[in-house]
Design an enzyme around this catalytic site. Structure first.
Site, short mmCIF file in Angstrom:
data_model
loop_
_atom_site.label_atom_id
_atom_site.label_comp_id
_atom_site.label_asym_id
_atom_site.label_seq_id
_atom_site.Cartn_x
_atom_site.Cartn_y
_atom_site.Cartn_z
CB ALA A 16 -0.86 0.14 0.89
CB THR A 17 4.18 2.06 0.39
OG1 THR A 17 4.90 0.89 -0.37
CG2 THR A 17 4.20 1.44 1.83
N GLY A 19 1.78 3.03 -6.23
CA GLY A 19 0.95 2.49 -7.21
C GLY A 19 -0.48 2.19 -6.99
CB ILE A 20 -2.94 -0.56 -7.97
CG1 ILE A 20 -2.85 -0.22 -9.57
CG2 ILE A 20 -4.04 -1.19 -7.48
CD1 ILE A 20 -2.74 -1.38 -10.16
N GLY A 21 -1.67 -0.06 -4.89
CA GLY A 21 -1.79 -0.06 -3.59
C GLY A 21 -2.35 1.07 -2.75
CB SER A 147 -1.29 -9.85 -14.05
OG SER A 147 -0.79 -9.69 -15.50
CE1 TYR A 172 4.02 -9.62 -11.90
CE2 TYR A 172 3.05 -9.91 -14.17
CZ TYR A 172 3.14 -9.25 -12.99
OH TYR A 172 2.22 -8.32 -12.66
#
Length: 269
Positions: A16-17, A19-21, A147, A172
């Protein structure tokens, strides 16, 4: 996207630090949810919480910082224990933290290929450990940020660490397929969502351009809302429910993956 309030909801967002988070945490908090922000370090998690208080209409009392380096499974266990102790009623777990697989084959101190551990195994372990806190009331759920690349993947059962033949894209994609398969685990109500190609650190894996993290996060936040009914194991491409890769819903694959994951995270009985 729905503007309904999420005020009684408690949501843990991993990664959560940025981008999307970070945008998911922002949108959840702005709608009144209590948000547990996970970061790789305590400093990063606190900085993210401070950033949201400074830049959004967010009450600091509804933000809680947690930390665990997902390349160390013992840190995942420590964080899970703290979450259960401090928030015994958890409505939603957003399994969002992810990394691009490195160019060179890299193994964690736990003995796992790094992308497989950070993107899947750590979330598998965290979800299992948080199961006592994840509410069984209507609307309680896990949201796996997956993804579209899971469709290109196969799980290398005989060599999940891909030590014999390593490709960063294959590693990935394997981690994203595993996370999507895990959503169909019957133990906890869960869904997977591909939030679109977003302009984040993972963008080079997909394309040269993407939508903003805030746009991608909106699709994640939507699935956190109890008013949005879900079917366990469902897969969403942004707001549309679509069929995932066939392997993601096969009972045999689900059971085989759980057995492998239990072994790799040390949950064998």
């Amino acid at each position: 996207m729905s503007d309904s309030t999420l005020s009684p909801r408690t949501v843990l967002v991993t990664g959560a630090t940025s981008g999307i988070g970070l945008e998911t945490a922002r949108q959840l908090a702005e709608r009144g949810a209590t948000v547990l922000l996970h970061g790789r370090t305590a400093e990063e998690a606190r900085a993210a919480a401070d950033h949201l208080v400074a830049t959004a209409s967010v009450d600091a009392d509804r933000l809680c910082a947690y930390s665990a380096d997902f390349t160390h499974l013992d840190e995942v266990e420590t964080m899970a224990a703290r979450v259960v102790a401090e928030h015994p009623h958890l409505d939603v777990l957003v399994n969002n933290a992810a990394m691009a697989a490195p160019e060179r084959h890299t193994v964690t101190t736990d003995g796992n290929e790094i992308a497989f551990q950070v993107n899947f195994l750590a979330h598998y372990l965290l979800t299992c450990l948080l199961e006592p806190a994840l509410t069984s009331e209507p609307g309680g759920r896990v949201v796996n940020v997956s993804s579209s690349l899971h469709r290109t993947a196969s799980i290398s059962w005989a060599d999940p660490n891909r030590a014999r033949r390593y490709s960063r894209l294959a590693a990935y994609a394997q981690s994203q397929l595993a996370l999507t398969v895990f959503a169909a685990d019957p133990r906890v109500a869960a869904v997977s969502v591909h939030p679109g190609v977003c302009d984040t650190a993972l963008l080079p894996l997909y394309s040269h351009a993407g939508v903003t993290p805030a746009e991608g996060a909106a699709y994640v936040v939507r699935l956190c809302d109890a008013a949005v009914e879900i079917v366990n194991g469902a897969y969403y491409d942004r707001a549309e429910r679509v069929d995932p890769a066939p392997a993601a819903t096969e009972d045999r694959t689900i059971k085989r993956l759980n057995k492998l994951a239990d072994l790799l995270v040390g949950r064998t009985t």
